[in-house]
Every structure is written in C-alpha cells, then in structure tokens.
Design a protein around this motif. Structure first.
Motif, PDB file in Angstrom:
ATOM      1  N   VAL A   1       0.836  -1.207   0.000  1.00 48.79           N
ATOM      2  CA  VAL A   1       0.000   0.000   0.000  1.00 48.79           C
ATOM      3  C   VAL A   1       0.870   1.257   0.000  1.00 48.79           C
ATOM      4  CG1 VAL A   1      -1.945  -1.089   1.205  1.00 48.79           C
ATOM      5  CG2 VAL A   1      -0.197   0.135   2.525  1.00 48.79           C
ATOM      6  N   ASP A   2       0.266   2.328  -0.464  1.00 50.33           N
ATOM      7  CA  ASP A   2       0.891   3.648  -0.426  1.00 50.33           C
ATOM      8  C   ASP A   2       0.197   4.446   0.670  1.00 50.33           C
ATOM      9  OD1 ASP A   2       2.487   5.898  -1.562  1.00 50.33           O
ATOM     10  OD2 ASP A   2       0.499   6.715  -1.968  1.00 50.33           O
ATOM     11  N   ALA A   3       0.977   4.877   1.674  1.00 52.91           N
ATOM     12  CA  ALA A   3       0.401   5.585   2.825  1.00 52.91           C
ATOM     13  C   ALA A   3       0.670   7.075   2.686  1.00 52.91           C
ATOM     14  CB  ALA A   3       1.023   5.056   4.117  1.00 52.91           C
ATOM     15  N   ARG A   4      -0.371   7.829   2.413  1.00 52.36           N
ATOM     16  CA  ARG A   4      -0.172   9.254   2.120  1.00 52.36           C
ATOM     17  C   ARG A   4      -0.604  10.159   3.279  1.00 52.36           C
ATOM     18  NH1 ARG A   4      -2.412  12.033  -3.286  1.00 52.36           N
ATOM     19  NH2 ARG A   4      -0.519  11.075  -4.093  1.00 52.36           N
ATOM     20  N   CYS A   5       0.245  11.116   3.618  1.00 52.40           N
ATOM     21  CA  CYS A   5      -0.057  12.111   4.646  1.00 52.40           C
ATOM     22  C   CYS A   5       0.322  13.487   4.151  1.00 52.40           C
ATOM     23  CB  CYS A   5       0.748  11.833   5.910  1.00 52.40           C
ATOM     24  SG  CYS A   5       0.064  10.477   6.808  1.00 52.40           S
ATOM     25  N   PRO A   6      -0.400  14.487   4.597  1.00 51.77           N
ATOM     26  CA  PRO A   6      -0.115  15.845   4.127  1.00 51.77           C
ATOM     27  C   PRO A   6       1.098  16.476   4.802  1.00 51.77           C
ATOM     28  CG  PRO A   6      -1.975  15.865   5.625  1.00 51.77           C
ATOM     29  CD  PRO A   6      -1.560  14.443   5.480  1.00 51.77           C
ATOM     30  N   MET A   7       2.271  16.250   4.244  1.00 51.16           N
ATOM     31  CA  MET A   7       3.516  16.925   4.637  1.00 51.16           C
ATOM     32  C   MET A   7       3.680  17.130   6.135  1.00 51.16           C
ATOM     33  SD  MET A   7       4.328  19.804   1.833  1.00 51.16           S
ATOM     34  CE  MET A   7       3.628  19.813   0.200  1.00 51.16           C
ATOM     35  N   ASP A   8       3.727  16.033   6.880  1.00 50.21           N
ATOM     36  CA  ASP A   8       3.974  16.163   8.318  1.00 50.21           C
ATOM     37  C   ASP A   8       4.640  14.883   8.815  1.00 50.21           C
ATOM     38  OD1 ASP A   8       2.752  17.848  10.926  1.00 50.21           O
ATOM     39  OD2 ASP A   8       3.180  15.740  11.301  1.00 50.21           O
ATOM     40  N   VAL A   9       5.751  15.053   9.492  1.00 48.44           N
ATOM     41  CA  VAL A   9       6.513  13.894   9.956  1.00 48.44           C
ATOM     42  C   VAL A   9       5.676  13.028  10.885  1.00 48.44           C
ATOM     43  CG1 VAL A   9       8.507  13.173  11.320  1.00 48.44           C
ATOM     44  CG2 VAL A   9       8.715  15.090   9.737  1.00 48.44           C
ATOM     45  N   ASN A  10       5.010  13.682  11.845  1.00 50.45           N
ATOM     46  CA  ASN A  10       4.252  12.905  12.821  1.00 50.45           C
ATOM     47  C   ASN A  10       3.072  12.184  12.198  1.00 50.45           C
ATOM     48  OD1 ASN A  10       5.507  13.237  15.460  1.00 50.45           O
ATOM     49  ND2 ASN A  10       5.184  15.411  15.070  1.00 50.45           N
ATOM     50  N   LEU A  11       2.390  12.872  11.288  1.00 48.15           N
ATOM     51  CA  LEU A  11       1.232  12.235  10.658  1.00 48.15           C
ATOM     52  C   LEU A  11       1.672  11.028   9.830  1.00 48.15           C
ATOM     53  CD1 LEU A  11      -0.921  15.316   9.561  1.00 48.15           C
ATOM     54  CD2 LEU A  11      -1.168  13.889  11.588  1.00 48.15           C
ATOM     55  N   SER A  12       2.796  11.146   9.133  1.00 51.03           N
ATOM     56  CA  SER A  12       3.296  10.017   8.344  1.00 51.03           C
ATOM     57  C   SER A  12       3.567   8.830   9.241  1.00 51.03           C
ATOM     58  CB  SER A  12       4.603  10.390   7.638  1.00 51.03           C
ATOM     59  OG  SER A  12       4.348  11.331   6.637  1.00 51.03           O
ATOM     60  N   LYS A  13       4.207   9.134  10.349  1.00 48.83           N
ATOM     61  CA  LYS A  13       4.543   8.094  11.300  1.00 48.83           C
ATOM     62  C   LYS A  13       3.274   7.442  11.857  1.00 48.83           C
ATOM     63  CE  LYS A  13       7.408   7.720  15.272  1.00 48.83           C
ATOM     64  NZ  LYS A  13       8.214   8.351  16.282  1.00 48.83           N
ATOM     65  N   GLN A  14       2.297   8.299  12.175  1.00 49.44           N
ATOM     66  CA  GLN A  14       1.048   7.790  12.757  1.00 49.44           C
ATOM     67  C   GLN A  14       0.330   6.854  11.793  1.00 49.44           C
ATOM     68  OE1 GLN A  14      -0.994  11.371  13.952  1.00 49.44           O
ATOM     69  NE2 GLN A  14       0.528  11.834  15.529  1.00 49.44           N
TER      70      GLN A  14
END
Lengths: 624, 317
Positions: free
Chosen positions: B180-193
């Motif tokens: 899967v591709d896990a996309r988050c809006p430009m934020d380190v913490n959100l990506s990690k979460q």
C-alpha cells in the motif's frame, strides 16, 4: 463484568488466601498493597491447584476503586490563628457619648476607642462608611463592632481601614470569600475568617462562555467594536461578576447569611480572566509581545466592581506571572505546596488552559497552552459538568463492545435504591470513555471508529461517526448519549496540548520526564480523573501511579490560603516573582510535540511502556 | 598537501527494502521486480553508507484519455492515451521502472471495469504496477478491492491510504498479497502515525511505502523537501515507523502549476511552453531525488530521461 474479562475494570477482585495454587496472568489493576493482601483479578487468574478464595462484598471493591481517584481534602498547612494570620479584625468598641464638655466629633471618638483596644491609631475610612457612622453609634448607645482591615499586600505596614461599623455583638463571624475565575468554571469558598472554616462551596460555569469558549475568543470579543456589541469589555465584566454574585448568593444561602456580610474577597484566575473581571482592556495579552496591563493589581473596593459582598470590602486579585501564566498558577503553586519540597515536581493545572510548572523549592519554570474546554465537559456534544446525572466512568466490553457506566447519583433516587438516569458525560467520564474505546479497539490510535466491529453502538450520526454510550430509553432526556468523532478529535487535541506542554517544558531545562518525582494535578476536574485512564490516552506521563497526587482546584486552594493568612498571600507574590516563563509560541518545538501527541496514546509508543503492555496483552488475548 | 579526513556519521537505522511486483517464481506474472530502499545514509553520501538501489521512476498512465492534462503532455504521448494497455507499453519503452495506473473520475467506473482495465495493463507490460483510485475515499475502496482480487499475487502498490480511509485498502492488500501507499499531508508525525495505524492491522511494514506528499517547484516544494529530509533523518536515527521508502508524485504536482499548465497570459520572458513545462517537472523531481525519494511518479517522457540521467550520475560515484 464491565470490561468483559479483560482485567481492566477490577470489579472481579477476589482474595486468595492460599496463593500457591493460582497463577495471576495480569495484575495491572491491582497495587502492590492489594497483591500483598492477596487480591487477584478472577478473570486474569488461572487455578492450577488447591486455592481458598474469598469474594469480598461488592461495595468494598467499589470503595477501593473509588479511593484511588479522590482528592486530598482541604486541610490548612498551618494551625489557623486569626489574630496572627488574618488582616481582617473584628474590634468591639465602647465609646464615651459626647456631651457639652467633650464635643469631639464621632469619627475621632471612634478612632480613639479603636486605638484603645487594638493599638490602631491612624484609622481611615471610605465616605460611605463615614456617612453611616453617626446613625450606628447613636442607635446602639455608643457601642459598636468595627470591621477593620489591618493591612493589604500593597500596604504591609498597615492600611488600617474601617470597612464597616456594626451594631455591638451583632455577629460572631467574619466572612471572607476565596474565588477562582476559571475560563470555563468559576468556584468559590465562603470561609469564616475567625475560625478558618469553610462554610460553603459553590461552582458554576462562567457566564462569559456564551461569548467564546477560550481566552483568545474572549479577548477578541472584549476588544471588538460593532453595532451589536458596543462594549464587549463591559459585557464580559458584568457576565463574570454575575456568575460570582450567583455563587455568593448560593453560598450565603447555605451558610444562612447575607452576602453583604462578606468583608474580604481574594481572587485567583488566569490573566485574561482577571483583566476582564477588573475591566482592564486585555487586547495586548493576545498580541506580540504578549504583555498584560498589570500582573499584580492593587486591592479594589467590591462596590466599584459590582460584586455583591460588602461594598467597602477589598477585592484582592492575586498576582500572575505573564500573559498566559496567571494568578491561578501562582496561587496553585502555593495551594499545591510544590515549593515545600526538594523533590522534582511537575504541577499541572488542567483546565481550558493547560498551565504547567516544573521545579522544586529552588527553581520554577512554567508554560501555558490552550487545551480547550473539553475536559470540563464543554464543547463536547453530550458533555456536562461533574454533577448529578453525569456519567463519570465508562467501561467497554472488549468482546461485545457494549458500554457500562457509572453515573453520579441523585441522593434521593439513591436512597430509594433507584438508579440515576444519565444526562451526559463529565470530564472524568470522557477520559475513561476515550481510554476504553481505544484499549478495546472501538477507535484506532488515530481516534477513528472501527465500523468493521459491527457493533450497533458504532454508527454514522448526523455529524459523522459516533459511539452510543446510553440509548435514549435509559437517559434522563430520552435522547441517546453519544460521543462523536468531532468530540474525540477535541479531546485528543486537548490532551495533546497538555502533554506537549510539559514535554517541551522538561526539554527546555534538560530534564527527562521519568526523573519527575511527583506529579501534582490540579484543575477543576483534577480531583475526579483516573490516572490509569489518563495515562492510557496519553494525557499524563507514563510514570508509576503513586507519583501522581490529585489536588482538585489548586487555584481555589491557593486563594483560600491567601485570604486566610497574610504570610501565604506573601508567598503567592514570591512564587509569581520566582517563576521563569517559557513562551511556547517562540519557536516550533511545541507544534512538533503537539502533532506527535495527536495520537493515542502518542506517536512514540516508547514513551508509554505501560500502555504498550496493555495493548500487547489485548493483542495476545484477541489472537487466542 | 594536508589530507582532510571527511567526518562520517554512523547511523543506527536503515530504510526498509521493499520489492514491487512479483515474477512467476513468486506467484506473479511480472517480467521483473523493482526493489527500493535499503539506504543506510543520507542521499548519495556513498562514502558514508549504502545506497543499494537507485530511486525507481514510475510513469503515470490513466485508464482513459485524461480530460485535464496539458496538451504538451498529450502530444508527447500521442494516440496511446486512448488505450491504457498501449500507454503502459509506451511507458515501458520510455524507460519506466514501474507503471502507475491511475483511475480517473468518470461515470463508467465499476468493479468490473476496474478488473478489466487492470487485466489489460498487466497483459501489456511486464513491469510492476502501482494502482491509484480517483482519490475519493468511497470510490477508491470500491475500485481497489476488485483490483486487489484481480491482481492477486502481483505485489501491486495500492493507493492511496489516508488516516481517514485506510482500513479497506489495507485489508485488501493483506488478503491478496499487495503493498500500500500511505499518504499524509507533509507532516513527519502524521506520516509516522499512519504507518503505525497500518501496521496495527498486521500488514508488514515491508509492504508499505510512504507518500509524504509534495508540492511543485514554487508551490511549497521546499516544505515537502524538509519533511522528507526529517523523515529520512528519523529513519536513519533508528525510528522504525519512519523507515519506509518514500513515493512522491512530482509529475502530478508540477503539471498542476501554472508555469507548466498554460501558455496564455504568461510573460514572454518565460520562454517556450513545452520546454518550460518539462523543466518544471524535471526540477521538481530532481530536488525530491536529493531529499531521499525512492519512487518518483512522472508524466512526461522527456522528464523521465532527464531525471534518469541525474539518478545515473548520482549513483555512479
């Protein structure tokens, strides 16, 4: 079994007399004292041989569970001596009636009489008091009781002011009030300044709430000018004075007195609340470089503010540190006694604004962040204050996802043996609900409800996903009590702001949170929250439970100490002076800490080993 | 002459190695697989650590002729845009390592349509595939579940998972052996979460690429760059939840920029439209290569050539 046999609610605790035949799988809910006493959780215990088990009466378990979250009672840290501690005195006087030989004026005559009994020779008085002087003296045959204010913080060598003149022997009480103006909740103690005893306690939502939920929106309201709102500052002032008057009225009724018999009032509150209460324009608090109009206001007369105590009574607003660390914190530091020890202490005042202080008897550093009113039950769809009908604790069954809850009972219904129907959720209920939903997987770590579980309690509501805690046929108002995704987001933001605040504070002085020896938790909901649940949602740091001490409303306690004892009043001033203020908006460290805390319990699970253990346990149980 | 010792950082962490696509030996039908990740140092510091795999270039192919694409792009591809199979083949010939099949938003979308489109594209190319839905949560779920079933065993990358909509796609990937591709809006913490949420569903992190989102040159790229840089630093410092290879879509972003999209109303000094547009995509992509991107999704064949040349040069020393 409220938790569904997951070892989380502690309701199935039993006493194992001979422990050799049993193996405890999980003892998370039990303290080491409990284990020593032989307690085991029935649902978490495997019987491997002979064992003698006693089932304790259910009430005993209930009480045991409740005690771990009750607040320390208000006990004064000194033996109260009104003569030594209290600046307000009742001075009985007998005057020689005037005659043609001694034509001394009434005022000089009174001063002379006061001087003979109290060695105050330079008495002063306000005009309204002077106006009534002659009548009181003549009606009561030249006998009277003088209410004298000996000193105030800004005039430590003596203000020597006659506040009122009462008929002789008309009272054996001298009333004072301690008030904490919270952004969301205003609380008040009515206290007898002659004995130090609290006669009544009252709390109510701050009437300003309808003009904005947090300090920033209040400041904006106070500063804006429009046709609809020509005097926002005046309006907010009267709203909070209205709330205080209502509380005074309520407390006075309970003590069977009139609120005009209150001769001194000491007020704690954050800087914005104090500004609005005094009618000081608060706009500079919000704008860089964030300064207040005044951190330490002089005492003012109640009559000028419209507060319904005696009009000549002094209203003493305690000193703040900075724009966002106000008198509630300097009072709280004294109320919580954090400076009495060399132990590294973290003091948290969790309200609409989360303020925190780290330090010990030698140093103090503080910061503040906006948490929002969610933990006080405001800004949440079915939120309410912790009063009758509030759900104060929730358990979620991890197999059926059915909730069970405990309601703050209505004493009348309780006496009849009837359950109290719930009306909503208070702060502690919300914290325990959030934690239970998270631990059971009703919501994921991001707070999103999991529809795959197929529970009828998880549904799409009018405003997005929601979880039903109580169906309409069980509630007082006939409507379902739910928590919506929006509520969950509000709660997660609130807890993230608080957690981020003290992590940044600790970082700024190079201290690891695990080094903190005591965590003192104040705030108007502080006395009801459950440490375990608060740690599980990542509101409080994951430290051994015994390091947490819940103090209730520390600002109010600080105000109480200050109203009673001038030395403590002085200590509040010193604490305000001593405290270093850390401005969180100065860089992006706070924002970073905040977004990483916007997760359950936290993006960095290694900061929450006990929660990781509970989650691993759940994982293990769901696999088997 | 004095010799200068270049200081070297010893990192404790390593980016996960992730393989896209499966050959017959692994239960798929791909002619080759593509492995990315595995870095033990910051981008292209070969003297310090390993960069075992060059970043992969994916070319975006849509299920039907895109209605909103710049004429510069449509001209470059010619008639193949009418047919996803032909387009995928052309992409392979243009030098792609991976083909990205993206479903556009139209009324004919259905489970059956998604299966058929995937089938013809799989038959047309031997490259590993990334498959993206049109970007609306419900539609993405409705299309990607049948795609996952149809492509069982092919180790497709299914996207995009976002924090509000990841369960269905992750479940489909779990059931049918995909990534899967896990996309988050430009934020380190959100990506990690999001990585944590996905791994909580028991999808191994060896099957997750993260998509930190990016902006085009002049449209916030530097913000995305900095987030990618911080994610990579966290990964190398040993933070296990940031060690996913990064997929970025500079093609999509750059071609949305005014400088690439239009000819009208722009100053003459901006020069030739087509050249400018390709430059915009190439410059966006090359900056992201430098910030640690592992998979770059591009649109124009000329950009692919130029970015490839840059990657080859960076990998050669």
């Amino acid at each position: 079994m409220p938790c569904g046999g997951q070892g989380r609610c502690g309701r199935c605790a039993v006493i194992v007399q001979d422990g050799t035949g049993v193996r405890r799988r999980s003892t998370l809910r039990l303290t080491s004292d409990d284990l020593d006493a032989g307690y085991a959780l029935a649902c978490q215990t495997v019987v491997e041989g002979d064992a003698v088990v006693t089932i304790p009466p259910q009430e005993k378990i209930e009480r045991r569970l409740v005690t771990d979250k009750t607040a320390t009672q208000v006990t004064l840290p000194f033996i109260y001596d009104p003569v030594q501690h209290q600046p307000m005195h009742l001075v009985p006087v007998e005057l020689d009636p005037p005659d043609m030989v001694d034509q001394t004026d009434d005022w000089s005559r009174l001063k002379r009489a006061v001087a003979t009994t109290s060695d105050v020779s330079d008495l002063t008085a306000d005009l309204p008091t002077l106006r009534r002087l002659g009548t009181v003296l003549r009606e009561h045959n030249w006998g009277a009781t003088a209410v004298v204010e000996m000193d105030t913080w800004d005039r430590p060598n003596g203000s020597h002011r006659l506040v009122d003149l009462l008929p002789p022997g008309s009272t054996d009480h001298l009333w004072g009030a301690a008030v904490d103006i919270g952004t969301t909740t205003v609380s008040l103690y009515l206290v007898d300044l002659l004995t130090g005893e609290i006669a009544a306690k009252a709390a109510e939502y701050n009437g300003q709430i309808k003009r904005g939920e947090d300090v920033i929106s209040r400041i904006i309201y106070a500063s804006s000018r429009s046709s609809r709102n020509s005097d926002g500052l005046g309006e907010l002032g009267s709203l909070v004075v209205g709330t205080i008057n209502e509380l005074l009225e309520r407390a006075a009724r309970r003590a069977k007195i009139s609120s005009s018999e209150v001769y001194k009032m000491t007020v704690a509150g954050n800087s914005t609340m104090i500004h609005l209460f005094l009618g000081l324009p608060p706009s500079s608090i919000r704008l860089e470089p964030f300064v207040t109009a005044i951190n330490h206001p002089p005492p003012v007369r109640a009559g000028e503010l419209g507060v319904n105590v005696h009009p000549q009574a002094s209203v003493d607003c305690l000193p703040g540190v900075a724009s966002y660390v106000g008198a509630d914190i300097s009072a709280g530091v004294i109320g919580s006694r954090m400076c009495d020890s060399s132990a590294l202490t973290l003091f948290l005042d969790v309200g609409t604004n989360g303020e925190m202080v780290l330090g010990d008897c030698d140093w103090l550093i503080s910061c503040a962040c906006s948490a929002g009113p969610a933990f006080e039950g405001a800004g949440v769809r079915d939120g309410m204050r912790a009063t009758v009908g509030a759900i104060e604790e929730v358990w979620v069954n991890s197999e059926t996802y059915e909730p069970t809850y405990r309601v703050i009972p209505n004493p009348k219904l309780e006496a009849r043996g009837d359950p109290t129907p719930p009306r909503g959720l208070c702060g502690s209920g919300l914290i325990s609900l959030l934690s239970e939903m998270f631990i059971t997987g009703v919501i994921d770590k991001g707070g999103h409800p999991n529809f795959d579980l197929g529970s009828p309690h998880i549904r799409q509501g009018e405003h997005g996903p929601e979880y039903v805690i109580a169906w309409g046929d069980q509630t007082e108002h006939g409507r379902d009590i739910v928590i919506t995704k929006v509520d969950i987001d509000n709660l997660v933001r609130a807890k993230a702001a608080i957690y981020a605040g003290f992590t940044v504070l600790a970082q700024s002085v190079g201290v690891d949170l695990s080094m903190v020896e005591r965590v003192l938790v104040g705030g108007s909901f502080g006395q009801y929250i459950n440490v375990e649940k608060a740690v599980q949602i990542g509101l409080l740091p994951d430290l051994p439970w015994e390091r947490f001490i819940f103090l209730g409303n520390t600002a109010l306690q600080g105000a109480l100490l200050a109203v009673l004892n001038r030395e403590y009043r002085q200590q509040v001033s010193e604490a305000a002076q001593l405290m270093t203020y850390l401005e969180l908006s100065a860089d992006n460290t706070f924002y970073d800490a905040f977004t990483s805390a916007l997760f359950l319990p936290h993006t960095d699970l290694t900061q929450f080993p006990s929660v990781a253990e509970v989650l691993a346990d759940r994982e293990g149980q769901s696999v088997t | 002459m004095p010799t200068i010792e270049v200081p070297k950082e010893k990192w404790s962490g390593k980016v996960r190695e992730i393989t896209l696509g499966a050959t017959a030996a692994d239960g798929g039908t791909r002619a080759k697989t593509v492995t990315v990740g595995g870095e033990t140092t910051l981008p292209y510091l070969h003297f310090e650590g390993d960069i075992p795999h060059p970043p992969a270039i994916a070319i975006e192919v849509q299920d039907r002729k895109p209605a909103d694409w710049s004429p510069v792009l449509l001209e470059a591809w010619g008639d193949v845009t009418e047919d996803p199979a032909a387009w995928a083949k052309a992409a392979e010939e243009a030098g792609a390592d991976v083909v990205m099949l993206r479903f556009s938003l139209h009324d004919d979308l259905s489970a059956e349509y998604a299966r058929e489109t995937l089938r013809v594209v799989l038959d047309a190319t031997g490259l590993p595939l990334i498959v993206f839905g049109p970007g609306q949560a419900e539609l993405d779920n409705d299309l990607l579940v049948p795609v996952a079933e149809e492509g069982k065993g092919e180790k497709l990358v299914l996207g995009v998972c976002e924090d509000k909509n990841y369960r269905t796609i992750v479940a489909a990937a779990l059931a049918h052996g995909h990534l899967v591709d896990a996309r988050c809006p430009m934020d380190v913490n959100l990506s990690k979460q999001l990585n944590i949420l996905i791994s909580d569903m028991n999808l191994p992190l060896e099957r997750v690429v993260m998509d930190p989102t990016t902006g085009a040159l002049g449209y916030g790229m530097e913000y995305g760059y900095s987030v990618m840089e911080r994610l990579r630093l966290a990964a190398l410092q040993g933070d296990g939840m940031t060690q996913q290879p990064m997929l970025v879509t500079p093609g999509e972003e750059a071609w949305r920029a005014k400088e690439a999209r239009t000819e009208e109303g722009v100053p003459e000094a901006w020069g030739d439209w087509a050249e400018r547009a390709v430059n915009w995509e190439t410059l966006t992509a090359s900056a992201l290569v430098e910030s640690g991107a592992d998979i770059l999704v591009l649109r124009h064949p000329e950009s692919v050539k130029r970015v490839r040349a840059m990657i080859d040069a960076l990998m050669s020393n």
